[in-house]
Design a protein around this motif. Structure first.
Motif, PDB file in Angstrom:
ATOM      1  N   THR A 199      18.650  21.990  33.304  1.00  0.00           N
ATOM      2  CA  THR A 199      17.549  22.342  34.194  1.00  0.00           C
ATOM      3  C   THR A 199      17.402  21.387  35.372  1.00  0.00           C
ATOM      4  O   THR A 199      16.486  21.515  36.160  1.00  0.00           O
ATOM      5  N   THR A 233      12.387  29.001  35.415  1.00  0.00           N
ATOM      6  CA  THR A 233      11.050  29.508  35.121  1.00  0.00           C
ATOM      7  C   THR A 233      10.230  28.604  34.218  1.00  0.00           C
ATOM      8  O   THR A 233       9.002  28.699  34.209  1.00  0.00           O
ATOM      9  N   HIS A 234      10.886  27.730  33.434  1.00  0.00           N
ATOM     10  CA  HIS A 234      10.143  26.831  32.547  1.00  0.00           C
ATOM     11  C   HIS A 234       9.723  25.539  33.241  1.00  0.00           C
ATOM     12  O   HIS A 234       9.095  24.681  32.623  1.00  0.00           O
ATOM     13  N   CYS A 235      10.080  25.396  34.509  1.00  0.00           N
ATOM     14  CA  CYS A 235       9.683  24.219  35.286  1.00  0.00           C
ATOM     15  C   CYS A 235       8.162  24.237  35.451  1.00  0.00           C
ATOM     16  O   CYS A 235       7.587  25.260  35.818  1.00  0.00           O
ATOM     17  N   GLU A 236       7.519  23.111  35.194  1.00  0.00           N
ATOM     18  CA  GLU A 236       6.061  23.066  35.223  1.00  0.00           C
ATOM     19  C   GLU A 236       5.497  22.336  36.433  1.00  0.00           C
ATOM     20  O   GLU A 236       4.282  22.274  36.601  1.00  0.00           O
ATOM     21  N   ASP A 237       6.367  21.772  37.279  1.00  0.00           N
ATOM     22  CA  ASP A 237       5.825  20.997  38.399  1.00  0.00           C
ATOM     23  C   ASP A 237       6.366  21.436  39.743  1.00  0.00           C
ATOM     24  O   ASP A 237       5.708  22.157  40.493  1.00  0.00           O
ATOM     25  N   TYR A 238       7.605  21.023  40.075  1.00  0.00           N
ATOM     26  CA  TYR A 238       8.117  21.250  41.417  1.00  0.00           C
ATOM     27  C   TYR A 238       8.333  22.728  41.743  1.00  0.00           C
ATOM     28  O   TYR A 238       8.010  23.188  42.840  1.00  0.00           O
ATOM     29  N   CYS A 239       8.895  23.470  40.810  1.00  0.00           N
ATOM     30  CA  CYS A 239       9.207  24.871  41.101  1.00  0.00           C
ATOM     31  C   CYS A 239       7.961  25.696  41.441  1.00  0.00           C
ATOM     32  O   CYS A 239       7.962  26.427  42.445  1.00  0.00           O
ATOM     33  N   PRO A 240       6.888  25.630  40.649  1.00  0.00           N
ATOM     34  CA  PRO A 240       5.688  26.389  41.025  1.00  0.00           C
ATOM     35  C   PRO A 240       5.111  25.952  42.368  1.00  0.00           C
ATOM     36  O   PRO A 240       4.621  26.788  43.135  1.00  0.00           O
ATOM     37  N   TYR A 297       8.578  36.437  36.254  1.00  0.00           N
ATOM     38  CA  TYR A 297       8.199  35.179  36.902  1.00  0.00           C
ATOM     39  C   TYR A 297       7.983  35.384  38.398  1.00  0.00           C
ATOM     40  O   TYR A 297       6.967  34.965  38.955  1.00  0.00           O
ATOM     41  N   ASP A 340      16.741  32.119  31.414  1.00  0.00           N
ATOM     42  CA  ASP A 340      16.266  32.969  32.519  1.00  0.00           C
ATOM     43  C   ASP A 340      17.115  34.225  32.665  1.00  0.00           C
ATOM     44  O   ASP A 340      18.002  34.325  33.528  1.00  0.00           O
TER      45      ASP A 340
END
Length: 204
Positions: free
Chosen positions: A160, A69-76, A117, A109
């Protein structure tokens, strides 16, 4: 003469742009087919605190993505494209698909964090957490890499790191298709429809 040249340049630029946006292969299917991977029956923890193993999946198509959930690029990016892809399906096909997000950062998480999320992207998505060793076991069974907590040179741990592939599980709990993070929502939707209607390429 110069007007013709400018139009030609514009046409070429448009073709290059279309290519850059990604396109399906000659069969019209974007996903990568592979020899079957059988998912591990290792139980993880659902957002409501109950245990859940991916071998309990019952839908004709279960999509599995490992992220945090703290991923700011690929995950979203991936989650947004998957969410929009599912919205592109008709109601009957949508009812045959589950989306499962498995965290690669279980220390942060927790169930409530995952639920909040996932609700940003859509209703009914499953979120799984648990022991990192169990998550790594499940990931490996699907040929997905999740960092197992190896100590870094500075003394910390990178929990992560994960592959950015999206895996399709069939009702037999095996995977024969995966996608990379550059797959668009339209490509996802087209492939999901092909899989659900038996029109996907055979596993290679």
């Amino acid at each position: 003469m110069f007007g013709v040249a400018r139009r030609l340049v514009a046409v070429v630029a448009a073709l290059l742009l279309l290519g850059a946006c990604g396109s399906a292969g000659p069969t019209g299917f974007t996903g990568i087919t592979h020899a079957p991977y059988a998912v591990a029956a290792t139980p993880l923890q659902n957002t409501d605190g109950s245990t859940y193993a991916l071998t309990q999946a019952t839908k004709p198509l279960t999509l599995v993505f490992f992220g945090y959930t703290h991923c700011e690029d690929y995950c979203p990016l991936v989650m947004n494209n998957l969410s929009v892809a599912l919205q592109r399906l008709d109601e009957e096909d949508r009812s045959k698909v589950d989306l499962v997000f498995v965290t690669s950062d279980p220390a942060r998480d927790t169930g409530p964090v995952l639920r909040k999320y996932l609700d940003r992207y859509g209703d009914g998505f499953l979120g799984l957490t648990g022991k990192l060793t169990d998550i790594v076991t499940v990931a490996k069974s699907l040929a997905v890499s999740v960092d197992d907590g190896t100590k870094l040179p500075d003394g910390g741990y990178d929990l992560t790191s994960h592959s950015t592939t999206i895996t399709a599980l069939g009702p037999d709990h095996t995977s024969t298709v995966l996608w990379d993070m550059e797959t668009s929502s339209a490509q996802f939707a087209a492939d999901f429809t092909a899989i659900l209607h038996g029109k996907a390429p055979a596993a290679s």
